[in-house]
Design an enzyme around this catalytic site. Structure first.
Site, PDB file in Angstrom:
ATOM      1  N   GLY A  39      47.564  59.401  52.582  1.00  0.00           N
ATOM      2  CA  GLY A  39      46.525  58.239  51.689  1.00  0.00           C
ATOM      3  C   GLY A  39      45.246  58.388  51.973  1.00  0.00           C
ATOM      4  CD  GLU A  40      43.582  59.702  57.226  1.00  0.00           C
ATOM      5  OE1 GLU A  40      43.105  60.775  57.075  1.00  0.00           O
ATOM      6  OE2 GLU A  40      43.717  59.156  58.213  1.00  0.00           O
ATOM      7  NE  ARG A  97      36.834  38.214  41.609  1.00  0.00           N
ATOM      8  CZ  ARG A  97      37.928  38.266  41.105  1.00  0.00           C
ATOM      9  NH1 ARG A  97      38.440  37.426  40.266  1.00  0.00           N
ATOM     10  NH2 ARG A  97      38.336  39.136  41.329  1.00  0.00           N
ATOM     11  CG  HIS A 131      31.035  36.530  41.386  1.00  0.00           C
ATOM     12  ND1 HIS A 131      31.758  35.796  40.093  1.00  0.00           N
ATOM     13  CD2 HIS A 131      31.271  35.356  42.395  1.00  0.00           C
ATOM     14  CE1 HIS A 131      32.134  34.471  40.235  1.00  0.00           C
ATOM     15  NE2 HIS A 131      31.787  34.259  41.782  1.00  0.00           N
ATOM     16  CE  LYS A 193      37.435  29.536  38.061  1.00  0.00           C
ATOM     17  NZ  LYS A 193      37.272  31.066  37.516  1.00  0.00           N
ATOM     18  NE  ARG A 195      40.096  31.818  40.762  1.00  0.00           N
ATOM     19  CZ  ARG A 195      40.534  32.256  40.036  1.00  0.00           C
ATOM     20  NH1 ARG A 195      41.792  32.666  39.976  1.00  0.00           N
ATOM     21  NH2 ARG A 195      39.754  32.906  38.899  1.00  0.00           N
ATOM     22  CG  ASP A 219      33.678  34.489  33.560  1.00  0.00           C
ATOM     23  OD1 ASP A 219      32.473  34.274  34.460  1.00  0.00           O
ATOM     24  OD2 ASP A 219      34.611  34.270  33.866  1.00  0.00           O
ATOM     25  CB  THR A 224      44.450  37.529  36.331  1.00  0.00           C
ATOM     26  OG1 THR A 224      43.571  36.155  36.265  1.00  0.00           O
ATOM     27  CG2 THR A 224      44.340  38.270  37.700  1.00  0.00           C
ATOM     28  CB  THR A 227      38.795  32.260  34.412  1.00  0.00           C
ATOM     29  OG1 THR A 227      39.007  32.244  35.813  1.00  0.00           O
ATOM     30  CG2 THR A 227      37.535  31.537  34.059  1.00  0.00           C
TER      31      THR A 227
END
Ligand code: R5P
Length: 311
Positions: A39-40, A97, A131, A193, A195, A219, A224, A227
């Site tokens: 995985g490296e 974020r 962001h 909002k 969360r 935005d 996902t 929001t």
């Protein structure tokens, strides 16, 4: 313009890197990026960068950690191969974020990412619609933070009905919504909002008049879609006309997002190509290339010119 420069792409968005390079009249430089069996990440530059100005194009999109390590390895390879200067072109800055601590014993991962980018010898960062603008303050090196708003507004001008209300789906998006509204000659509304989890949000308040009005929800990113989904419900509850448009710079569009946004009131979803992999079979989705803006910025950097006239 400096003649000796090269653009390398990580694996996050080779099409965007190729489009940026094409705008500058060249091809991306050759490099090999592979995964070892464990995985490296394995990286090798296949051409010389000695005394050259190098641009590394790599949005930190999912899989974020792999793309981050690739960028770090590319930068380390460039520095060890005596590049004159390394600019990371990171159109979407992952972990941004995480710019504050919400509770005890939490990291500020956005700051940690910036620290490692600087530690491997990156001299300059070009990014887009951070962001939060104050994330620039995490860096000690120069940052050129570009925006996709003028590009998206050029398209929206032709598509939006008159009297549009630009809606910020949370307080953090208000500055961006104000910019859109200014360019599109619309008014602004903002949702509050809360969360509830990584995927769930709830709208508790609406400030502004949306009754019987078409709305544009804007935005910095769609991850996902949670929001936006709660924003859509809140606007319709408040009597907005079921004629909604969505615009966002970074379309991460994680699995399940499309289902959330396939509401009959949503007429159009507009994103840019900062993040690769947008579905091609989603009729309401339009992807606008941001490559000309980034290429324009790189051209000005190479010519030691201001970016003030970029838009
Ligand atoms: C949050 O403050 C951001 O600006 C976006 O509103 C949010 O990250 C989008 O994520 P999701 O699509 O998962 O709700």
């Amino acid at each position: 313009m400096a003649k000796e420069y090269v653009i390398f792409s990580g694996t996050a968005n080779p099409d965007l890197a190729a489009a940026i390079a094409a705008d500058l009249g060249m091809f991306p430089g050759a490099c090999a990026i592979e995964r070892f069996p464990d995985g490296e990440t394995s990286v090798q530059l296949l051409e010389s960068v000695r005394r050259k100005e190098v641009f590394l194009v790599q949005p930190l999109s999912p899989p974020v950690n792999d793309h981050l390590v690739e960028l770090l390895a590319l930068a380390d390879a460039c520095r060890r191969a005596a590049a004159a200067r390394i600019t990371a072109v990171v159109p979407y800055l992952g972990y941004a974020r995480s710019d504050k601590r919400h509770g005890r014993r939490e990291p500020i991962s956005g700051r940690m990412v910036v620290d490692v980018l600087e530690a491997v010898g990156i001299d300059h960062v070009v990014t887009m619609d951070l962001h939060a603008p104050q994330i620039e303050g995490f860096f000690h090196i120069p940052v050129d933070s570009l925006t996709a708003v003028p590009t998206l507004c050029n398209i929206l001008h032709e598509k939006l009905p008159p009297g549009v209300v630009v809606v910020a789906p949370d307080a953090g998006a208000l500055r961006m919504a104000t910019d859109y509204a200014h360019r599109l000659k619309g008014t602004v509304a903002v949702l509050h909002k809360r969360r509830e989890s990584g995927t769930g949000t709830q709208v508790t308040h609406l400030v502004g008049d949306v009754a019987d009005k078409p709305c544009l929800i804007v935005d910095d990113m769609i991850s996902t879609g949670g929001t936006l989904a709660s924003g859509i419900e809140a606007l319709l509850r408040a009597g907005a006309r079921p004629e909604l448009t969505i615009a966002a710079t970074h379309g991460l569009l994680l699995p399940g997002t499309r289902l959330k946004l396939e509401h009959e009131a949503v007429k159009k979803v507009l994103i840019t190509d900062t993040v690769a992999g947008a579905p091609k079979d989603w009729a309401r989705l339009q992807v606008v290339s941001i490559a000309p803006v980034i290429a324009g910025a790189l051209k000005r950097l190479l010519e030691h010119r201001s970016l003030g006239d970029l838009y």
